[in-house]
Design an enzyme around this catalytic site. Structure first.
Site, PDB file in Angstrom:
ATOM      1  N   LEU A 218       0.864  -1.181   0.000  1.00 32.69           N
ATOM      2  CA  LEU A 218       0.000   0.000   0.000  1.00 32.69           C
ATOM      3  C   LEU A 218       0.900   1.230   0.000  1.00 32.69           C
ATOM      4  O   LEU A 218       1.728   1.381   0.898  1.00 32.69           O
ATOM      5  CB  LEU A 218      -0.843  -0.015   1.295  1.00 32.69           C
ATOM      6  CG  LEU A 218      -2.099   0.834   1.336  1.00 32.69           C
ATOM      7  CD1 LEU A 218      -3.208   0.204   0.502  1.00 32.69           C
ATOM      8  CD2 LEU A 218      -2.585   0.988   2.779  1.00 32.69           C
ATOM      9  N   HIS A 219       0.800   2.072  -1.025  1.00 33.07           N
ATOM     10  CA  HIS A 219       1.629   3.278  -0.995  1.00 33.07           C
ATOM     11  C   HIS A 219       1.020   4.474  -1.731  1.00 33.07           C
ATOM     12  O   HIS A 219       1.561   5.564  -1.678  1.00 33.07           O
ATOM     13  CB  HIS A 219       3.013   2.985  -1.585  1.00 33.07           C
ATOM     14  CG  HIS A 219       3.018   2.890  -3.081  1.00 33.07           C
ATOM     15  ND1 HIS A 219       2.547   1.790  -3.747  1.00 33.07           N
ATOM     16  CD2 HIS A 219       3.410   3.780  -4.038  1.00 33.07           C
ATOM     17  CE1 HIS A 219       2.667   1.995  -5.052  1.00 33.07           C
ATOM     18  NE2 HIS A 219       3.178   3.182  -5.259  1.00 33.07           N
ATOM     19  N   ARG A 220      -0.127   4.281  -2.400  1.00 29.95           N
ATOM     20  CA  ARG A 220      -0.709   5.408  -3.152  1.00 29.95           C
ATOM     21  C   ARG A 220      -1.060   6.536  -2.196  1.00 29.95           C
ATOM     22  O   ARG A 220      -1.696   6.286  -1.151  1.00 29.95           O
ATOM     23  CB  ARG A 220      -2.019   5.001  -3.837  1.00 29.95           C
ATOM     24  CG  ARG A 220      -1.868   3.963  -4.852  1.00 29.95           C
ATOM     25  CD  ARG A 220      -1.944   4.491  -6.285  1.00 29.95           C
ATOM     26  NE  ARG A 220      -1.247   3.510  -7.077  1.00 29.95           N
ATOM     27  CZ  ARG A 220      -0.105   3.705  -7.729  1.00 29.95           C
ATOM     28  NH1 ARG A 220       0.448   4.889  -7.744  1.00 29.95           N
ATOM     29  NH2 ARG A 220       0.480   2.737  -8.368  1.00 29.95           N
TER      30      ARG A 220
END
Ligand code: UD1
Length: 392
Positions: A218-220
């Site tokens: 998860l990095h957006r």
């Protein structure tokens, strides 16, 4: 006087400047530079913008993918989008002036991709964009803007899936400039299979053979920058971890946020897989990450490339976004787009674990030979622009 930048190039060879900046770029460029180096017709140069710079986010990928060190590193580092883009342009421009390439090749959709494409086109240098035409139709995604701008200025557009061609045609791009060649990420995956199959990551994480586990990334910005949104994801992951252990390689920007809002780990983060819980681990190198995904029961991600890798490996993938720019991973692959609602994440994950989707086989042209097709097009393009002189 010759410039210190000026490379020694065999006469008649096509000078291609290849640009990389961030993790997914390294994966895409590896097979391309390798294919160029195999042919005497090419004189490739590699420029790293320095957008990603940590050992785990950059050098490890060069090692894993056996990419020679870059010829130049612009060392732009982190910053706002405007700053990052401006610094790539400012620092790349004099190098292009000195190297005078026939073409600049950019891959993917990160800020470095767009910045380099604009710099080149402003100098009158032809641009090739690998992974062109992908559209999420969500302009709040920084990558969507990067894709649209890069495609608008590129001369050669290499697409990975049919949707790419359709999107570009709808935008009025001349079909002669669009080439459906397959996916260089898959070239990298297949080309390094013998290495990642020997990864020691399972031992490092304490994963016994046959253990079921999920992999999470998860990095957006849209998923991690708002504390409320991130907390709601963490709630979903904590609940899911009661059903299946989760390995979560944490991107540096996300680790900061998880730590500052004490979200996610209810106890100390684990760096080994426990029977119930989440193993929060540092970002993994390419070979370890692909190995981990290859034996996972489930992938949860908001990344673009991981949707493709999961599809190729036949591993069920749930994409934690409202859209995908890679629809072939849904129509031909194992991917489902499920958004960020915690109840839905749990429901979809449990359903997928109980009823894993069938594997339909790889999407068209995802056969490990995309880079060869691309260099063949580049060569033909170079020949058309500079036909070999006839002997008198
Ligand atoms: C970038 C790309 C994204 C891609 C992702 C892959 C853009 C707009 N985004 O996002 O499309 O999916 O890379 O990982 O280009 N940081 C470090 N060490 C590093 C690099 C970054 O600590 O080596 C931290 C810094 O705090 C930085 C933050 O991560 O501010 C974000 O890095 P940045 O390159 O701006 O974007 P990513 O989120 O990595």
């Amino acid at each position: 006087m010759s410039s210190p930048f000026e490379p020694v190039v065999p006469s008649g060879a096509m000078r291609i400047v290849n640009i990389v900046g961030a993790r997914p770029n390294f994966v895409k460029i590896a097979p391309l530079v390798r294919a160029m180096k195999r042919r005497p017709e090419f004189a490739p140069t590699l420029i790293h913008t320095g957008q990603h710079y940590d050992q785990a986010m950059s050098q490890q990928f060069f090692q894993d993918l056996e990419i020679s060190p870059p010829d130049f590193n612009l060392q732009v580092g982190s910053g706002s989008h405007a700053l990052q883009t401006a610094q790539v342009m400012q620092r790349l421009d004099p190098i292009l002036d000195a190297v005078r390439p026939d073409m600049v090749l950019v891959v993917g959709d990160v800020n470095s991709t767009m910045a380099a494409a604009i710099t080149a086109v402003k100098r009158g240098i032809a641009v090739a964009h690998v992974e062109a035409g992908l559209r999420s139709f969500d302009r709040s995604m920084p990558e969507e803007i990067n894709r649209i701008v890069t495609d608008a200025v590129a001369d050669l557009l290499f697409v990975t899936e049919e949707s790419g061609r359709a999107n570009l045609m709808r935008e009025g791009v001349d079909p002669a400039r669009i080439h459906f060649v397959g996916n260089v990420m898959i070239d990298a995956l297949e080309g390094s299979r013998r290495h990642w199959e020997k990864s020691l990551i399972f031992k490092k994480l304490g994963v016994e053979p046959g253990t079921a586990y999920a992999v999470l990334t998860l990095h957006r910005p849209s998923n991690v920058d708002d504390p409320g949104v991130l907390a709601s994801f963490c709630e979903a992951f904590d609940t899911l971890a009661h059903h299946i252990p989760i390995v979560f390689p944490v991107h540096p920007r996300v680790r900061e946020r998880l730590t500052s809002q004490r979200c996610g780990p209810t106890t100390e983060p684990q760096d080994r897989l426990q029977s119930k819980g989440i193993a929060y681990v540092d970002p993994l190198g390419y070979l370890d990450f692909v190995a981990l995904v290859s034996r996972a029961s489930l992938v949860l991600t908001d990344s673009g490339g991981i949707q493709e890798e999961a599809t190729m490996l036949g591993v069920p993938c749930l994409t934690l976004r409202e859209t995908t720019e890679r629809p072939v991973t849904v129509s031909h692959g194992t991917n489902r787009i499920i958004g960020g609602d915690p109840a839905r994440i749990l429901e979809e994950a449990l359903h997928t674990l109980a009823h894993p989707p069938g594997h339909t086989g790889p999407p068209p042209l995802w056969d490990g030979h995309a880079a060869e097709r691309i260099v063949a097009v580049l060569e033909a393009h170079g020949r058309a622009k500079h036909p070999p002189r006839r002997p008198d």
